[in-house]
Motif scaffolding. Structure first.
Motif, mmCIF file in Angstrom:
data_model
loop_
_atom_site.group_PDB
_atom_site.id
_atom_site.type_symbol
_atom_site.label_atom_id
_atom_site.label_comp_id
_atom_site.label_asym_id
_atom_site.label_seq_id
_atom_site.Cartn_x
_atom_site.Cartn_y
_atom_site.Cartn_z
ATOM 1 N N GLU A 276 -4.517 6.508 5.762
ATOM 2 C CA GLU A 276 -3.945 6.036 4.498
ATOM 3 C C GLU A 276 -2.479 5.639 4.678
ATOM 4 O OE1 GLU A 276 -4.517 9.160 1.710
ATOM 5 O OE2 GLU A 276 -6.705 8.876 1.588
ATOM 6 N N CYS A 277 -1.728 6.450 5.425
ATOM 7 C CA CYS A 277 -0.313 6.127 5.659
ATOM 8 C C CYS A 277 -0.177 4.807 6.412
ATOM 9 C CB CYS A 277 0.357 7.254 6.452
ATOM 10 S SG CYS A 277 0.632 8.764 5.509
ATOM 11 N N LEU A 278 -1.012 4.600 7.410
ATOM 12 C CA LEU A 278 -0.953 3.365 8.189
ATOM 13 C C LEU A 278 -1.270 2.158 7.317
ATOM 14 C CD1 LEU A 278 -0.646 1.911 10.910
ATOM 15 C CD2 LEU A 278 -3.061 2.409 11.363
ATOM 16 N N ILE A 279 -2.314 2.259 6.501
ATOM 17 C CA ILE A 279 -2.695 1.144 5.622
ATOM 18 C C ILE A 279 -1.613 0.887 4.576
ATOM 19 C CG2 ILE A 279 -4.364 0.396 3.888
ATOM 20 C CD1 ILE A 279 -6.513 1.885 5.518
ATOM 21 N N ASP A 280 -1.007 1.956 4.047
ATOM 22 C CA ASP A 280 0.089 1.800 3.073
ATOM 23 C C ASP A 280 1.259 1.034 3.699
ATOM 24 O OD1 ASP A 280 -1.327 3.147 1.167
ATOM 25 O OD2 ASP A 280 -0.216 5.038 1.357
ATOM 26 N N VAL A 281 1.586 1.362 4.947
ATOM 27 C CA VAL A 281 2.690 0.686 5.630
ATOM 28 C C VAL A 281 2.360 -0.792 5.840
ATOM 29 C CG1 VAL A 281 3.891 0.501 7.849
ATOM 30 C CG2 VAL A 281 3.634 2.726 6.752
ATOM 31 N N ILE A 282 1.124 -1.089 6.224
ATOM 32 C CA ILE A 282 0.731 -2.484 6.431
ATOM 33 C C ILE A 282 0.843 -3.272 5.127
ATOM 34 C CG2 ILE A 282 -1.197 -4.009 7.007
ATOM 35 C CD1 ILE A 282 -2.134 -1.850 8.984
ATOM 36 N N HIS A 283 0.324 -2.711 4.031
ATOM 37 C CA HIS A 283 0.418 -3.383 2.726
ATOM 38 C C HIS A 283 1.881 -3.598 2.333
ATOM 39 C CE1 HIS A 283 -3.678 -3.835 1.278
ATOM 40 N NE2 HIS A 283 -3.980 -2.613 1.697
ATOM 41 N N PHE A 284 2.703 -2.574 2.550
ATOM 42 C CA PHE A 284 4.114 -2.688 2.175
ATOM 43 C C PHE A 284 4.796 -3.800 2.964
ATOM 44 C CE2 PHE A 284 8.582 -1.629 2.944
ATOM 45 C CZ PHE A 284 9.051 -1.533 1.649
ATOM 46 N N GLU A 285 4.596 -3.825 4.280
ATOM 47 C CA GLU A 285 5.254 -4.825 5.119
ATOM 48 C C GLU A 285 4.743 -6.230 4.819
ATOM 49 O OE1 GLU A 285 7.809 -4.414 7.090
ATOM 50 O OE2 GLU A 285 7.888 -2.248 6.761
ATOM 51 N N MET A 286 3.486 -6.355 4.451
ATOM 52 C CA MET A 286 2.948 -7.670 4.092
ATOM 53 C C MET A 286 3.614 -8.216 2.833
ATOM 54 S SD MET A 286 -1.152 -7.651 4.838
ATOM 55 C CE MET A 286 -1.774 -8.347 6.371
ATOM 56 N N GLY A 287 4.057 -7.330 1.966
ATOM 57 C CA GLY A 287 4.663 -7.765 0.711
ATOM 58 C C GLY A 287 6.165 -7.970 0.780
ATOM 59 N N GLN A 288 6.772 -7.723 1.936
ATOM 60 C CA GLN A 288 8.217 -7.850 2.089
ATOM 61 C C GLN A 288 8.580 -9.192 2.721
ATOM 62 O OE1 GLN A 288 10.456 -5.358 0.909
ATOM 63 N NE2 GLN A 288 8.461 -4.792 0.008
ATOM 64 N N ALA A 289 9.305 -10.033 1.964
ATOM 65 C CA ALA A 289 9.664 -11.361 2.480
ATOM 66 C C ALA A 289 10.543 -11.263 3.722
ATOM 67 C CB ALA A 289 10.373 -12.168 1.399
ATOM 68 N N GLN A 290 11.343 -10.207 3.838
ATOM 69 C CA GLN A 290 12.256 -10.062 4.962
ATOM 70 C C GLN A 290 11.746 -9.083 6.023
ATOM 71 O OE1 GLN A 290 14.855 -12.115 5.118
ATOM 72 N NE2 GLN A 290 14.110 -12.915 3.146
ATOM 73 N N SER A 291 10.488 -8.744 5.974
ATOM 74 C CA SER A 291 9.946 -7.808 6.960
ATOM 75 C C SER A 291 10.044 -8.393 8.368
ATOM 76 C CB SER A 291 8.476 -7.491 6.665
ATOM 77 O OG SER A 291 7.898 -6.776 7.741
ATOM 78 N N PRO A 292 10.504 -7.619 9.351
ATOM 79 C CA PRO A 292 10.551 -8.118 10.733
ATOM 80 C C PRO A 292 9.159 -8.370 11.301
ATOM 81 C CG PRO A 292 11.031 -5.769 10.667
ATOM 82 C CD PRO A 292 11.011 -6.241 9.249
#
Length: 304
Positions: A276-292
């Motif tokens: 769940e933590c891994l999937i949450d991180v993936i969703h969060f980073e996908m939604g960040q325009a400035q994500s590295p």
């Protein structure tokens, strides 16, 4: 056969000696020796050959060791399930993760998990499926987030697809074939692959396999071998490692990544929470325009 005897057998295999096994089991060398002698007596079979330089398993001993590892791992898992059922997650969680996730989003997933479940000790592995799946079967790994290929598609493993990504043929920069546009132009090439699932490559005489990403990258940098990478790994490694993706006109195929666990056993609560933590991180980073990692994640189709 008793559990303590099989536990001693596994400890000797892992430690390489009676003394080392005794340290692992927090007991005396005499107790380990007695357990092994009793196991051999009960089975009327020689399992170990003792040398001054160490211990060697007989052929029968090697076969029993495979089953013993699974039984010991299942006992540890059973104890952990009881502990988990009491509320607070504790104990050890062993997870293997496909290399491109290990090099990018894994740190944030670990931080997230540690904040929520500080009493769980993590044991993390970089996971190519040829290495991780056997360890999953023997019980030394609880969860493998990795490629769904011939190693993972079997009745004894359960797979939950998480995402897919297209693949590319990669080579070193300035490779003689780096400007090729068709797979037919690569017929005479030597290939170094991490997975036998890459069915695009059919000339078996030219195909070799590496079970280490660092070894695979080294061979690509220093030789004229080609490989097939999922696009996330291309985005991460290509420029840094002096590699390039060939501009092929036809599709090379796709790679699916999933959560893989042993069949017939419910996933431990700690493993579920880590996923769940891994999937949450993936969703969060996908939604960040400035994500590295935004460019890398644009090559991924999320299925959950």
């Amino acid at each position: 056969m008793k559990f303590y005897q099989l536990n001693a057998l596994v400890a000797v295999a892992d430690a390489g000696s009676i003394r080392g096994a005794a340290r692992r089991l927090d007991t005396s060398p005499a107790a380990v020796t007695k357990a092994l002698q009793k196991l051999e007596a009960d089975t009327a079979t020689q399992l170990l050959i003792r040398h001054t330089s160490g211990i060697v398993f007989t052929e029968v001993g090697k076969k029993l060791l495979v089953e013993a590892r699974l039984l010991v791992a299942q006992m540890v898992s059973a104890r952990q399930v009881l502990a988990d059922g009491n509320g607070e997650l504790t104990g050890r969680l062993a997870v293997a993760v496909t290399p491109w996730l290990a090099m990018t989003l894994m740190p944030k997933a670990v931080v997230c998990f540690r904040q929520r479940f500080p009493q769980v000790q993590l044991e993390l592995h970089e996971g190519l499926s040829s290495v991780a799946c056997p360890r999953l079967r023997e019980g030394s790994i609880d969860l493998f987030v990795g490629r769904l290929d011939t190693h993972s598609r079997s009745a004894d493993l359960t797979c939950q697809p998480l995402f897919t990504a297209d693949c590319a043929v990669v080579a070193r920069q300035q490779h003689p074939l780096s400007d090729c546009h068709a797979m037919a132009e690569l017929d005479a090439a030597d290939w170094i692959l991490a997975s036998q699932q890459d069915e695009t490559i059919t000339r078996q005489g030219h195909v070799h396999f590496a079970h280490s990403l660092s070894m695979l990258l080294s061979l690509l940098r220093e030789t004229d071998m080609l490989s097939i990478f999922p696009w996330p790994l291309v985005e991460i490694c290509a420029q840094r490692e002096g590699l390039c993706a060939l501009p092929l006109r036809e599709p090379v195929g796709s790679a699916s990544v999933g959560a893989i666990s042993r069949s017939g056993q419910p996933l431990r609560p700690a493993a579920e929470r880590f996923l769940e933590c891994l999937i949450d991180v993936i969703h969060f980073e996908m939604g960040q325009a400035q994500s590295p990692y935004r460019r890398m994640l644009q090559t991924v189709d999320l299925l959950v």
